[in-house]
Design a protein around this motif. Structure first.
Motif, short mmCIF file in Angstrom:
data_model
loop_
_atom_site.label_atom_id
_atom_site.label_comp_id
_atom_site.label_asym_id
_atom_site.label_seq_id
_atom_site.Cartn_x
_atom_site.Cartn_y
_atom_site.Cartn_z
N SER A 67 0.85 -1.19 0.00
CA SER A 67 0.00 0.00 0.00
C SER A 67 0.88 1.23 0.00
N THR A 68 0.35 2.31 -0.52
CA THR A 68 1.05 3.59 -0.55
C THR A 68 0.19 4.63 0.15
N TYR A 69 0.81 5.42 1.01
CA TYR A 69 0.10 6.48 1.71
C TYR A 69 0.95 7.73 1.73
N VAL A 70 0.31 8.87 1.98
CA VAL A 70 0.99 10.15 2.07
C VAL A 70 0.65 10.77 3.42
N ILE A 71 1.67 11.28 4.11
CA ILE A 71 1.45 11.99 5.37
C ILE A 71 1.14 13.44 5.03
N VAL A 72 -0.04 13.88 5.42
CA VAL A 72 -0.50 15.24 5.12
C VAL A 72 0.00 16.22 6.18
N THR A 73 0.10 15.79 7.42
CA THR A 73 0.53 16.64 8.53
C THR A 73 1.98 17.08 8.33
N LYS A 74 2.23 18.35 8.53
CA LYS A 74 3.58 18.91 8.41
C LYS A 74 4.20 19.07 9.79
N GLY A 75 5.51 18.97 9.87
CA GLY A 75 6.24 19.26 11.10
C GLY A 75 5.94 18.30 12.23
N ASN A 80 -3.23 10.29 3.89
CA ASN A 80 -4.07 10.03 2.74
C ASN A 80 -3.72 8.63 2.25
N LEU A 81 -4.70 7.73 2.29
CA LEU A 81 -4.51 6.35 1.87
C LEU A 81 -5.54 6.04 0.80
N ASP A 106 -12.50 0.17 6.52
CA ASP A 106 -11.32 1.02 6.35
C ASP A 106 -10.02 0.28 6.68
N HIS A 107 -10.08 -1.02 6.93
CA HIS A 107 -8.90 -1.83 7.22
C HIS A 107 -8.15 -1.32 8.45
N PRO A 108 -8.75 -1.46 9.65
CA PRO A 108 -8.10 -0.92 10.85
C PRO A 108 -6.72 -1.51 11.12
N GLY A 109 -6.49 -2.77 10.73
CA GLY A 109 -5.16 -3.37 10.91
C GLY A 109 -4.11 -2.65 10.09
#
Length: 76
Positions: free
Chosen positions: A14-22, A33-34, A58-61
């Motif tokens: 799976s690929t995800y992006v971290i939106v939160t900065k700092g 974002n997944l 939402d696939h909690p695991g």
């Protein structure tokens, strides 16, 4: 620009992006974002990261594994 991060879970990539900065040790919530869906991960009293308002669909695991991945990467 946020770079996509990869994780292997349950024999799937799976690929995800971290939106939160700092992100720091004081960070208590992280937005990711997944697959085009935004999720909010929050740190509980044990220090584990869980998704807020996630359903079984939402696939909690996977979300918990992403939280552990972020925790290790950012030394939280």
């Amino acid at each position: 620009m946020n770079l996509p991060m990869r994780i292997s879970f349950d024999e799937k990539d799976s690929t995800y992006v971290i939106v939160t900065k700092g992100i720091t040790k004081q960070t208590t919530e992280i937005q990711i974002n997944l697959n085009g869906i935004e999720y909010q991960l929050a740190c509980n009293l044990k220090g584990d990261w869980d998704a807020i308002d996630a359903t079984v669909n939402d696939h909690p695991g996977l979300l918990k594994a992403i939280g552990r991945n972020i925790k290790l990467r950012y030394l939280l």
